[in-house]
Scaffold this motif. Structure first.
Motif: not given
Length: 467
Positions: A35-38, A75-76, A323-325, A377-381
């Motif tokens: 399943l996608h992380a989002f 986001a900005l 957008c995904s990030v 890495a984004t989810v971990a952090l």
């Protein structure tokens, strides 16, 4: 987010058990069920909020508060940074930068030149986009100078990785800074101080060893022709360098003025002046990136005769990729908000304190374990930052310590890149490496980046504690 009239009645044991179950569920959804992380993060946040006893009517407000609070800072910066990066990319700025630095450093030091160019270019652009842009330049130089392709490829890929992991405006360090209330200007300075020697030791020196051990030919993935991104009317080297340095200068100006404003060196009459406050505003990270993007539009686009509609479409094309990030980072902020509101973060901090594990080491280890388990890495952090944020807030660290803590947690999120990391497969396919060789080169390099980055962050943290 504090909930009026409600307090947590669960003790540390049940709260930490819920936290462990939440992370296990998150890993199951991402790794096993694909399943996608989002949506995974949203679902786990919802279940965790209910399991910890947050009032049902307050569950959604808590989720939205965590999501919106994170996106407000991320986001900005990510959106403007990606637009700035694609303007430099499509104008041929990366090619100009790399060729100029090779001229300055000489052919024998071409790997250093390519690495320096990639670090400069890596300030506004993401790892995968920057790597794709630099590939034809890197392959061309490798054919021209000779030797194993790893001598040139690893310094480039490692430079983008170091910048993406440690340095704002990339989403990882920005989101962690938001969790810890760290000053972005101080973080930028500390991150650069750590990133440069980390690249030299963990990336460049290792690439020399790997290049001698593995004689990898230049892949034919892009054909044998020379790079095609050298435009007829390329920007000057000085122009590209100015665009890359402008946001750093503005952000550092803001940090310096903020330091003066909180010191006794300036009296209140100066601090309250409109011109002084306006200068501080210009150095706020979103404003600094907006100014730089507008300047880049003129000097890299309008001034070179680029049609306005074409430039508009070029900048628009930068947004879908990020957008995904942005959404994953926001969902990670949602999960972090639940961890804080429910009291899980405070419980974890108390337990770590009781067994004598420093927060900076705990952040590195937790982030590293999450990275190895699920790859992102984004989810971990963001997950780690949410877990330890209450302890960070209670510790009363100074601005330099907070910045070093961000880098330490980010260092954990990069170690042991393997089969569940998209970066692993990018390197494997672009460099035409089999999985075994990729593990022996790229995985080792990423782990060295994490270890070296953490060691330097811990040293900065220790020195800052004496301030």
């Amino acid at each position: 987010m504090e909930i009026e009239g409600w307090s947590q009645t669960l003790t540390a044991g049940p709260l930490l058990a819920i936290a462990a179950g939440a992370i296990a569920l998150l890993l199951l959804l991402i790794i096993k069920l694909k399943l996608h992380a989002f949506p995974s993060l949203i679902l786990v946040s919802l279940i965790t909020a209910i399991a910890t006893g947050i009032p049902v009517l307050q569950v959604v407000p808590v989720l939205l508060d965590g999501f919106g609070g994170t996106l407000a800072s991320v986001a900005l910066l990510v959106g403007l940074g990606s637009m700035l990066g694609i303007l430099i990319q499509t104008s041929g700025g990366a090619h100009v930068l790399a060729m100029k630095l090779i001229d300055v450093f000489g052919e024998k030091r071409a790997p250093i030149a390519l690495g320096v160019a990639s670090m400069l270019f890596g300030f506004p652009i993401f790892f995968d986009a920057g790597l794709v842009v630099m590939l034809p330049i890197m392959f061309s130089v490798a054919r021209w100078v000779g030797g194993s392709m790893l001598l040139y490829g690893l310094p480039v890929a490692g430079a983008f990785s170091v910048m993406h992991v440690f340095v704002p405006p990339h989403p990882g360090p920005v989101s962690a800074a938001a969790f810890f209330n760290a000053n972005v200007g101080v973080l930028l300075l500390v991150a650069l101080i750590i990133a440069i020697p980390t690249w030299y030791v963990a990336v460049y020196l290792f690439s020399k060893v790997a290049g001698k051990r593995y004689n990898v030919p230049v892949p034919a993935i892009l054909g044998q022709e020379e790079p095609q991104d050298d435009p007829q009317n390329p920007p000057a080297f000085g122009t590209v360098l100015m665009v890359l340095l402008l946001p750093m200068i503005l952000i550092f100006m803001n940090t310096g003025l903020n330091t003066l404003a909180t010191s006794t060196l300036l009296d209140g009459s100066v601090r309250d002046q409109t011109w002084f406050q306006a200068l501080r505003m210009l150095g706020e990270t979103p404003v600094a990136l907006l100014i730089t993007t507008l300047v880049a539009m003129y000097v890299l686009g309008t001034k070179r005769g680029l049609h306005k509609i074409h430039m508009q479409h070029t900048m628009e094309s930068a947004l879908p990729a990020v957008c995904s990030v942005i959404l994953i980072t926001g969902a990670g902020g949602m999960f972090g908000g639940v961890l804080r509101t429910s009291g899980i973060g405070a419980a974890l901090t108390d337990v770590l304190g009781d067994i004598g594990v420093p927060l900076i080491l705990a952040g590195f280890l937790i982030s590293g374990m999450l990275r190895v388990a699920q790859g992102s890495a984004t989810v971990a952090l963001t997950t780690t930052a949410g877990l330890i944020a209450p302890g960070v807030e209670a510790a009363g660290y100074n601005s330099v310590q907070l910045a070093a803590l961000v880098v330490a947690v980010a260092a954990g999120s990069v170690i042991l890149s393997h089969f569940n990391d998209s970066g692993f497969w990018l390197i494997s396919r672009f460099f035409n490496l089999d999985e075994k060789t990729t593990l022996k080169t790229w995985t080792v390099l990423e782990t060295l980046i994490g270890i070296c980055g953490f060691a330097l962050a811990a040293a900065v943290f220790g020195v800052a504690s004496l301030m």
